[in-house]
Design a protein around this motif. Structure first.
Motif, short mmCIF file in Angstrom:
data_model
loop_
_atom_site.label_atom_id
_atom_site.label_comp_id
_atom_site.label_asym_id
_atom_site.label_seq_id
_atom_site.Cartn_x
_atom_site.Cartn_y
_atom_site.Cartn_z
N LYS A 229 0.36 3.95 1.41
CA LYS A 229 0.41 4.53 2.76
C LYS A 229 1.52 3.91 3.61
O LYS A 229 1.93 4.49 4.61
CB LYS A 229 -0.94 4.40 3.46
N PRO B 297 0.84 -1.21 0.00
CA PRO B 297 0.00 0.00 0.00
C PRO B 297 0.88 1.26 0.00
O PRO B 297 1.89 1.32 0.70
CB PRO B 297 -0.79 -0.10 1.31
N SER C 222 -3.31 8.33 -3.98
CA SER C 222 -4.29 7.82 -3.02
C SER C 222 -3.61 6.88 -2.02
O SER C 222 -2.82 6.02 -2.42
CB SER C 222 -5.39 7.06 -3.75
N ASP D 128 -4.98 4.49 -0.73
CA ASP D 128 -5.52 3.16 -1.01
C ASP D 128 -4.81 2.48 -2.17
O ASP D 128 -5.05 1.30 -2.43
CB ASP D 128 -7.02 3.27 -1.32
N THR D 129 -3.93 3.20 -2.87
CA THR D 129 -3.18 2.65 -3.99
C THR D 129 -2.20 1.60 -3.48
O THR D 129 -1.60 1.76 -2.42
CB THR D 129 -2.40 3.77 -4.70
N THR D 130 -2.03 0.54 -4.26
CA THR D 130 -0.98 -0.43 -3.96
C THR D 130 -0.03 -0.49 -5.15
O THR D 130 -0.44 -0.29 -6.29
CB THR D 130 -1.55 -1.85 -3.70
#
Length: 193
Positions: A68, A66, A130, A132-134
């Protein structure tokens, strides 16, 4: 060029080639012998390579990071460059190692004794806007070659119960596959040479 010089040039070229191949093999063997061992849970993909025989394609929990989790994405950066990524691993309750943090380029602090770092490569173009992007790093451990005729049977078993890969990690995060595991049982072990 005289015949004697031609023979000497051919011998020198042969020695350089043998030395290069020996260096590659010895580097892999050093990691397998001395590297830190981690076990990753694997996900199956279809096997077969016309030149090398049966294999299983491997996906891991660390195959999808991810955005994040990446600590050093500069503010306003929209996509990843063609670069290396370091993923910090920690052993989970089920004995499989899981990602806890990641960095593009260099790691700011060394891994603790109960942690390990694995280095992968990220192709450019991954969207980082984002959380939420991986992204999908390539670690060079995405295939495991098996004896002829073993790929399909193991592939079927992998869909029924958990399998793992035992890795050896060098101090700089380079990974080599050490063994294919069926639970706690070693199915196939990679030779040093």
């Amino acid at each position: 060029m005289s015949g004697k010089r031609l023979i000497i040039a051919a011998l020198v070229l042969a020695l350089v080639q043998i030395g290069f191949l020996s260096w590659i093999i010895a580097g892999r063997a050093v990691i397998l012998r001395n590297g830190k061992e981690v076990v990753l849970k694997i996900e199956p993909v279809d096997p077969r390579d016309l030149l090398r025989g049966d294999y299983i394609s491997l996906g891991y929990d660390i195959s999808r990071i991810p955005a994040k989790l990446i600590a050093n994405i500069p503010p306003g950066k929209l996509s990843s460059d063609d670069t290396s990524i370091v993923v910090r691993l920690k052993k989970g309750a089920d004995a499989y190692w899981l990602p806890t943090a990641a960095w593009f380029g260099q790691v700011p602090t060394p891994a603790a004794p109960d942690e390990a770092d694995i280095v992968g490569h990220v192709a450019e173009g991954w969207d980082l806007r984002s959380p939420d992007t991986t992204i999908a790093p390539d670690y060079g451990i995405e295939r495991f070659y098996l004896p002829e005729g073993e790929g399909m049977a193991i592939q079927s078993d992998m869909r029924a119960r958990p399998f793992g890969i035992k890795l050896a990690l060098s101090a700089n995060g380079t990974a080599q596959i050490k063994a294919l595991m069926d639970g706690d049982k070693t199915l196939f072990e990679e030779p040093l040479y």
